[in-house]
Design a protein around this motif. Structure first.
Motif, PDB file in Angstrom:
ATOM      1  N   TYR A 263       4.255 -12.019  13.844  1.00  0.00           N
ATOM      2  CA  TYR A 263       3.193 -11.215  13.229  1.00  0.00           C
ATOM      3  C   TYR A 263       3.671  -9.895  12.633  1.00  0.00           C
ATOM      4  O   TYR A 263       2.920  -9.245  11.899  1.00  0.00           O
ATOM      5  CB  TYR A 263       2.089 -10.938  14.251  1.00  0.00           C
ATOM      6  CG  TYR A 263       1.216 -12.149  14.498  1.00  0.00           C
ATOM      7  CD1 TYR A 263       0.372 -12.635  13.508  1.00  0.00           C
ATOM      8  CD2 TYR A 263       1.262 -12.828  15.711  1.00  0.00           C
ATOM      9  CE1 TYR A 263      -0.412 -13.759  13.721  1.00  0.00           C
ATOM     10  CE2 TYR A 263       0.480 -13.954  15.936  1.00  0.00           C
ATOM     11  CZ  TYR A 263      -0.353 -14.407  14.936  1.00  0.00           C
ATOM     12  OH  TYR A 263      -1.130 -15.513  15.144  1.00  0.00           O
ATOM     13  N   TYR A 264       4.889  -9.483  12.959  1.00  0.00           N
ATOM     14  CA  TYR A 264       5.356  -8.193  12.454  1.00  0.00           C
ATOM     15  C   TYR A 264       6.638  -8.327  11.634  1.00  0.00           C
ATOM     16  O   TYR A 264       7.413  -7.388  11.536  1.00  0.00           O
ATOM     17  CB  TYR A 264       5.576  -7.222  13.617  1.00  0.00           C
ATOM     18  CG  TYR A 264       4.294  -6.862  14.326  1.00  0.00           C
ATOM     19  CD1 TYR A 264       3.475  -5.835  13.854  1.00  0.00           C
ATOM     20  CD2 TYR A 264       3.896  -7.552  15.462  1.00  0.00           C
ATOM     21  CE1 TYR A 264       2.290  -5.507  14.501  1.00  0.00           C
ATOM     22  CE2 TYR A 264       2.714  -7.232  16.114  1.00  0.00           C
ATOM     23  CZ  TYR A 264       1.915  -6.213  15.628  1.00  0.00           C
ATOM     24  OH  TYR A 264       0.744  -5.890  16.274  1.00  0.00           O
ATOM     25  N   LEU A 267       7.443  -7.394   5.427  1.00  0.00           N
ATOM     26  CA  LEU A 267       6.666  -7.911   4.305  1.00  0.00           C
ATOM     27  C   LEU A 267       7.382  -7.669   2.983  1.00  0.00           C
ATOM     28  O   LEU A 267       8.113  -6.675   2.825  1.00  0.00           O
ATOM     29  CB  LEU A 267       5.289  -7.232   4.266  1.00  0.00           C
ATOM     30  CG  LEU A 267       4.415  -7.378   5.516  1.00  0.00           C
ATOM     31  CD1 LEU A 267       3.118  -6.595   5.341  1.00  0.00           C
ATOM     32  CD2 LEU A 267       4.116  -8.842   5.810  1.00  0.00           C
ATOM     33  N   THR A 271       3.571  -8.225  -1.114  1.00  0.00           N
ATOM     34  CA  THR A 271       2.558  -8.249  -0.058  1.00  0.00           C
ATOM     35  C   THR A 271       2.159  -6.835   0.346  1.00  0.00           C
ATOM     36  O   THR A 271       0.974  -6.549   0.574  1.00  0.00           O
ATOM     37  CB  THR A 271       3.080  -9.018   1.172  1.00  0.00           C
ATOM     38  OG1 THR A 271       3.483 -10.327   0.772  1.00  0.00           O
ATOM     39  CG2 THR A 271       2.001  -9.135   2.233  1.00  0.00           C
ATOM     40  N   GLN A 272       3.115  -5.935   0.440  1.00  0.00           N
ATOM     41  CA  GLN A 272       2.809  -4.546   0.781  1.00  0.00           C
ATOM     42  C   GLN A 272       1.873  -3.920  -0.251  1.00  0.00           C
ATOM     43  O   GLN A 272       0.953  -3.173   0.109  1.00  0.00           O
ATOM     44  CB  GLN A 272       4.101  -3.735   0.885  1.00  0.00           C
ATOM     45  CG  GLN A 272       4.944  -4.093   2.099  1.00  0.00           C
ATOM     46  CD  GLN A 272       6.207  -3.258   2.194  1.00  0.00           C
ATOM     47  OE1 GLN A 272       6.205  -2.068   1.876  1.00  0.00           O
ATOM     48  NE2 GLN A 272       7.292  -3.873   2.624  1.00  0.00           N
ATOM     49  N   ILE A 275      -1.583  -5.324   0.398  1.00  0.00           N
ATOM     50  CA  ILE A 275      -2.161  -4.706   1.596  1.00  0.00           C
ATOM     51  C   ILE A 275      -2.706  -3.323   1.257  1.00  0.00           C
ATOM     52  O   ILE A 275      -3.831  -2.956   1.651  1.00  0.00           O
ATOM     53  CB  ILE A 275      -1.107  -4.594   2.722  1.00  0.00           C
ATOM     54  CG1 ILE A 275      -0.772  -5.973   3.285  1.00  0.00           C
ATOM     55  CG2 ILE A 275      -1.586  -3.659   3.826  1.00  0.00           C
ATOM     56  CD1 ILE A 275      -1.830  -6.582   4.154  1.00  0.00           C
ATOM     57  N   LEU A 318      -0.375 -14.261   3.834  1.00  0.00           N
ATOM     58  CA  LEU A 318      -1.101 -13.017   3.562  1.00  0.00           C
ATOM     59  C   LEU A 318      -1.495 -12.867   2.102  1.00  0.00           C
ATOM     60  O   LEU A 318      -2.598 -12.399   1.787  1.00  0.00           O
ATOM     61  CB  LEU A 318      -0.255 -11.815   3.998  1.00  0.00           C
ATOM     62  CG  LEU A 318      -0.437 -11.335   5.440  1.00  0.00           C
ATOM     63  CD1 LEU A 318       0.473 -10.157   5.733  1.00  0.00           C
ATOM     64  CD2 LEU A 318      -1.884 -10.958   5.699  1.00  0.00           C
ATOM     65  N   LYS A 334      -2.631 -11.783  11.193  1.00  0.00           N
ATOM     66  CA  LYS A 334      -1.603 -11.208  10.312  1.00  0.00           C
ATOM     67  C   LYS A 334      -2.171 -10.084   9.460  1.00  0.00           C
ATOM     68  O   LYS A 334      -1.542  -9.035   9.271  1.00  0.00           O
ATOM     69  CB  LYS A 334      -1.039 -12.301   9.387  1.00  0.00           C
ATOM     70  CG  LYS A 334       0.030 -13.175   9.984  1.00  0.00           C
ATOM     71  CD  LYS A 334       0.571 -14.103   8.906  1.00  0.00           C
ATOM     72  CE  LYS A 334       1.687 -14.983   9.412  1.00  0.00           C
ATOM     73  NZ  LYS A 334       2.214 -15.882   8.352  1.00  0.00           N
ATOM     74  N   SER A 338      -0.924  -6.269   9.960  1.00  0.00           N
ATOM     75  CA  SER A 338      -0.204  -5.700   8.813  1.00  0.00           C
ATOM     76  C   SER A 338      -0.888  -4.430   8.321  1.00  0.00           C
ATOM     77  O   SER A 338      -0.221  -3.448   7.964  1.00  0.00           O
ATOM     78  CB  SER A 338      -0.128  -6.729   7.680  1.00  0.00           C
ATOM     79  OG  SER A 338       0.570  -7.876   8.096  1.00  0.00           O
ATOM     80  N   LYS A 341      -0.365  -1.628  10.975  1.00  0.00           N
ATOM     81  CA  LYS A 341       1.017  -1.134  10.968  1.00  0.00           C
ATOM     82  C   LYS A 341       1.272  -0.272   9.731  1.00  0.00           C
ATOM     83  O   LYS A 341       1.917   0.776   9.816  1.00  0.00           O
ATOM     84  CB  LYS A 341       1.996  -2.303  11.014  1.00  0.00           C
ATOM     85  CG  LYS A 341       3.449  -1.830  11.143  1.00  0.00           C
ATOM     86  CD  LYS A 341       4.401  -2.936  11.514  1.00  0.00           C
ATOM     87  CE  LYS A 341       5.799  -2.361  11.725  1.00  0.00           C
ATOM     88  NZ  LYS A 341       6.774  -3.392  12.110  1.00  0.00           N
ATOM     89  N   SER A 342       0.729  -0.678   8.590  1.00  0.00           N
ATOM     90  CA  SER A 342       0.937   0.103   7.366  1.00  0.00           C
ATOM     91  C   SER A 342       0.261   1.467   7.448  1.00  0.00           C
ATOM     92  O   SER A 342       0.698   2.422   6.807  1.00  0.00           O
ATOM     93  CB  SER A 342       0.417  -0.668   6.147  1.00  0.00           C
ATOM     94  OG  SER A 342      -0.994  -0.730   6.159  1.00  0.00           O
TER      95      SER A 342
END
Length: 654
Positions: A263-264, A267, A271-272, A275, A318, A334, A338, A341-342
């Motif tokens: 899950y971590y 990316l 994808t970032q 997000i 994602l 996910k 994500s 965390k971001s």
């Protein structure tokens, strides 16, 4: 509830010795001349005369497989049970193979009728499209026996599997066996007064563990109890592989590492970017504190991402999830992790179980306890359910609380990053955060005391509001009116409602402000004339209350969904020229105190000043699980509210 397929994430290669005998099922059979008997004069509707579960882990050319056998003999002695058991469903799926399936009816006169292949049917579930097989029994009469056994080859369940040994009817001759190659060592734990599983030291070519019980009495369902979690059961798991010195194969440390890496993972730039754009859409780029930010993100996700139980890879990806707004459980987790965390929101993944079905055992590590996901926020000490659409931040599914769980957090040592797992308790949400408050103002007509005017102010918070407040904006027109009026009509149908309104109906206010319903109504149903006196049914204004009757001795502990509090205030303007003759009837107090703490209480009392009677009836349940020894305390508190509901005030002339 969606369940993660842990087996798809955690896979390791087993080195298994090749010298094995043939699988057990190749020589297994039933008695060709059965002679089953029950006790003379038994009036039980059903009894199991044999209940055998046997599973063997077996190495074949393309890896480890499991052969699972179930063999039962049931005596059916009622029309209801005959109807319930004239079909026996088999564990048939696209990933398993039925190797053996046999069934027969043994009639009361001893005649044996074995089912031929035409009575082993295949059907299709119209909703899911999945095929299933079942035995179709015919010719069963009261006092007949049905016997069946099957063997299925399936993907091996070796990291934690539970077998329930108890049901609601009596069983005799209960057997549980596990066979495995000599290099595989399994570990076992039994629950709810079940004897221990023993190693068969005489078995040479295979490892063999066994459990044999002469009789298990049926466990009857009781109100407010964790029925499945209370059944006699055994859990088994693969612990070691002596061929390659693998140890702690089913340990949570490996689960934590694999969950984290899954899950971590880092990316891609694409994808970032997606997000970041998703967060901007959800928050409107507002500068919010952490708690407000979490609420905003959850609200957006649960209103814009469709949840599917399809396990396809595209619903886990994602990029696909964000673009198409469809995700399965894995994809949703996910997305949440994500995003958090971001945003540098400190959190941990939590995996636990539903305590109604299976209580998480902190001392026995097995994957069958890891069924439901939560996300824990370290700063606010609050939880979020990523997949339960009805749940909201701060109020996870209640049966996942008051239970242990595996907390997985990210740890960094230099450049090394991994997941660290720790078993901790998931405390229930405190009772003062789930409240149901009622304030009732009562006034009588001067010329007709039989008619009273009532203003009801009903507010709800926590779990009581959770299933309504986040969705109330979706309820329109007549349905909305019916919902609001229901809070008065639940007291009594024969009411004349003159006004109604909702306060704090904005779904974003859940967890911040209580949902309130304010109604004005009048009625003559609460007052009766008795000569010169009037009988006012004050207790009925709080609505009908649950009442517990217990003819038989309680067997199971009480297991409530969530802790909670009720506050009820009834303000009564006493008609001029009258007094209340039975004020002492208002006073009710019953409690359950444990270690000096008042855990359960019902307390009703009053004050009287300047012709206004103020009745207070408070009720608190500050603990979910009450042991059987204290059931009468719980029942007394519950029934106190029902007693208050019967309160009738006598208004008599001064």
């Amino acid at each position: 509830m969606l369940k993660i397929k842990l087996a798809l994430i955690f896979v390791f290669t087993l080195q298994i010795a090749s010298s094995q005998n043939e699988p057990f099922y190749t020589t297994y059979s039933w008695d060709e001349n059965p002679s089953y008997k029950v006790e003379e004069g038994s009036d039980a509707p059903i009894i199991a005369l044999k209940d055998k579960i046997l599973t063997e882990f077996y190495f074949q050319e393309n890896g480890l497989v499991e052969y699972f056998l179930e063999h039962r003999v049931l005596w059916l002695n009622s029309d209801d049970k005959i109807e319930s058991y004239n079909k026996i469903y088999l564990p048939y799926s696209s990933t398993s193979e039925l190797k053996v399936n046999r069934a027969r009816v043994i009639k009361k006169n001893g005649e044996v009728v074995e089912l031929d292949e035409s009575k082993i049917l295949t059907a299709q579930d119209e909703e899911t499209g999945k095929n299933y097989k079942f035995f179709a029994f015919e010719g069963i009469t009261k006092g007949s026996f049905i016997e069946y056994y099957y063997v299925v080859r399936r993907y091996p369940r070796y990291k934690g599997n539970r077998v329930l040994l108890q049901t609601d009817y009596k069983k005799k001759n209960i057997e549980f066996d596990v066979y495995a190659p000599n290099n595989l060592v399994f570990d076992f734990k039994t629950y709810n007064n079940t004897p221990k599983v023993e190693r068969d030291t005489l078995s040479k070519n295979k490892r063999h563990w066994k459990l044999k019980i002469d009789t298990i009495d049926g466990l009857k369902k009781e109100e407010t109890a964790a029925y499945n979690a209370s059944k006699s059961s055994v859990i088994y798991k693969l612990d070691r592989n002596t061929a390659d010195n693998s140890k702690d194969i089913s340990s949570y440390s490996k689960v934590a590492q694999n969950i984290h890496s899954y899950y971590y993972k880092e990316l891609s730039n694409k994808t970032q970017t997606l997000i970041k754009k998703f967060i901007e859409e959800a928050t409107k780029s507002k500068d919010l504190d952490e708690e407000s930010l979490i609420r905003k993100l959850e609200f957006y996700i649960k209103n814009n991402i469709y949840i599917t139980d399809d396990n396809s890879d595209n619903f886990k990806d994602l990029n696909e999830v964000i673009n198409k707004k469809i995700a399965n459980e894995t994809g949703l987790i996910k997305l949440y992790t994500s995003i958090f965390k971001s945003l540098n929101i400190k959190h941990e993944i939590v995996i636990t179980s539903d305590r109604q079905d299976l209580k998480f055992d902190k001392n026995f590590e097995a994957n069958n306890f890891l069924t439901d996901f939560l996300i824990y926020f370290n700063k606010t000490k609050s939880y979020l359910s990523p997949t339960e659409s009805e749940s909201r931040y701060g109020f996870p599914p209640a049966y996942l609380t008051d239970n242990y769980g595996l907390f997985i957090k990210e740890v960094k040592i230099g450049d090394f990053v991994s997941g660290l797992g720790k078993i901790k308790y998931i405390h229930p949400i405190k009772a003062d955060r789930t409240e149901d408050k009622m304030i009732l103002d009562i006034d009588f007509e001067k010329d007709n005391i039989s008619k009273c005017h009532v203003k009801l102010d009903r507010s709800m918070s926590g779990y009581y509001a959770m299933y309504l407040q986040p969705f109330i904006h979706l309820i329109k027109d007549e349905n909305r009116d019916e919902l609001i009026e229901g809070f008065a009509k639940n007291i009594n149908e024969d009411l004349n409602i003159t006004s109604k309104e909702i306060i704090n109906a904005d779904p974003k206010l859940f967890g911040i402000k209580p949902l309130r319903f304010i109604l004005d109504f009048n009625s003559e149903v609460f007052t009766e004339k008795a000569g010169k006196k009037y009988l006012f049914k004050a207790g009925e204004l709080i609505g009908q209350q649950m009442q517990l009757y217990q003819e038989k001795e309680r067997v199971l502990p009480v297991e409530s969904e969530f802790t909670r509090s009720y506050y009820r205030t009834i303000n009564i303007k006493i008609p001029e020229g009258y007094k209340v003759a039975n004020l002492d009837d208002i006073n009710i107090k019953n409690t359950y105190i444990k270690e000096g703490k008042e855990l359960l209480i019902f307390h009703s009392y009053y004050t009287l000043k300047d012709g206004e009677l103020v009745i207070t009836a408070d009720e608190h349940y500050r603990e979910n699980i009450i042991e059987t020894a204290h059931y009468e305390d719980y029942r007394t508190v519950i029934n106190s509210a029902a007693d208050f509901n019967k309160l009738v005030l006598v208004l008599e002339p001064i």
